[in-house]
Design an enzyme around this catalytic site. Structure first.
Site, short mmCIF file in Angstrom:
data_model
loop_
_atom_site.label_atom_id
_atom_site.label_comp_id
_atom_site.label_asym_id
_atom_site.label_seq_id
_atom_site.Cartn_x
_atom_site.Cartn_y
_atom_site.Cartn_z
N ASP A 205 0.82 -1.22 0.00
CA ASP A 205 0.00 0.00 0.00
C ASP A 205 0.85 1.26 0.00
OD1 ASP A 205 -2.45 1.48 0.21
OD2 ASP A 205 -2.11 1.71 2.36
N SER A 229 -6.60 5.65 0.36
CA SER A 229 -6.83 4.34 -0.25
C SER A 229 -8.29 3.96 -0.04
CB SER A 229 -5.93 3.28 0.40
OG SER A 229 -4.57 3.61 0.23
N GLN A 279 -5.23 -1.16 -6.97
CA GLN A 279 -5.79 -0.28 -5.94
C GLN A 279 -6.50 0.90 -6.58
OE1 GLN A 279 -3.53 2.67 -3.20
NE2 GLN A 279 -3.82 0.87 -1.93
#
Length: 290
Positions: A205, A229, A279
């Protein structure tokens, strides 16, 4: 954020409270105002792994980041056993703070099987030794920011490649974004594949959303951007070690509606594709202050 590998490993060593119920601690001396999403995902992976038979390996996970986590409070992970089959196991994990669900993950596990094999080739790049240390790159712009990065990410080595394609490469017209980075932890880890997958999830991430801002010549830390995110997906293809160099080959096929989509392939130095990551995140333009 943990500043050493030992602290990362300790952070992922969650405490079991009851059957399928776990508690994750928070890092000490972090300057973050909300919990790093990779930390929640990594701890959730460890919680799910502890509820499946030892002959099963994690092959995919899908997560949603629902609320910003409170870094001053432990996180409770509730694991639901959705399915236990002959070949596959499915788990759902909810992470809670202050009585609210802040994160949700579905993960799938599989017994080892043989089958057909193919993969994309290792993309054109440079070696980790030729790439620029990320803290050194940050220090060229902001020495204080480089020191803060080292405090938060001292357990990892990151070497920035950027876009290795020549300026006149015709693929730049059809694929405007390529962002590459080599990464690994800076100490030898135990031979536990579950730990390597959890640490990978933690790190995955770190930089992915920033690829969506490359065409707009903005850094993820820019005051012009409100980033967050939203969801995160990992498919694990082949075994790997987090204490050996991995190439994170990132691109962004689209940005719209104040959201950016980024994808990444992760390769070993010898060219094995070990994971694919995707993502979508918020990249909302910040409103000027009046």
């Amino acid at each position: 954020m943990p500043s050493s590998v030992a602290e990362v490993v300790q952070l992922l060593d969650i405490e079991q409270l009851e059957v399928n119920l776990f508690r994750g601690s928070q890092p000490e001396n972090s300057n973050l105002t909300r919990v790093f999403g990779g930390q929640v995902a990594g701890q959730a992976v460890m919680a799910a792994l502890r509820t499946v038979p030892g002959d099963r390996h994690l092959h995919s996970l899908h997560v949603y980041f629902l609320l910003g986590g409170d870094p001053g409070l432990p996180i409770i992970y509730d694991v639901e056993s959705v399915r236990d089959g002959r070949s596959f196991n499915t788990r759902r994990v909810s992470a809670r703070q202050h009585g609210k669900v802040i994160f949700f993950m579905t993960a799938s596990f599989q017994v080892a099987e043989d089958g057909w094999e193919h993969q994309n080739a290792l993309p054109k790049t440079i070696s980790p030794e030729e790439a620029t240390s990320l803290p050194d790159l940050i220090a060229m712009v902001d020495e204080k920011a480089a020191q803060e990065w080292q405090q938060e990410w001292g357990g990892f080595e990151s070497r920035y490649v950027g876009d290795p394609r020549p300026a006149d490469d015709p693929s730049r017209e059809t694929m405007p974004v390529v962002q590459q980075m080599w990464f690994k932890v800076n100490e030898i880890l135990p031979d536990d594949p579950n730990l390597h997958q959890a640490i990978f999830t933690y790190f995955s991430d770190f930089s992915l959303l920033s690829a969506a801002l490359v065409p707009h010549k903005l850094l993820i830390s820019s005051p012009k951007v409100q980033p967050a995110s939203l969801d995160h997906v990992i498919w694990f293809h082949r075994p790997f070690r987090m204490d050996e160099w991995l190439l994170y080959d990132q691109t962004s096929p689209s940005a719209s509606g104040a959201r950016g989509l980024s994808t990444g392939g992760v390769f070993t130095e010898d060219g094995r594709l070990v994971a694919s990551v995707a993502q979508e995140g918020l990249i909302r333009p910040s409103k000027p202050r009046t």
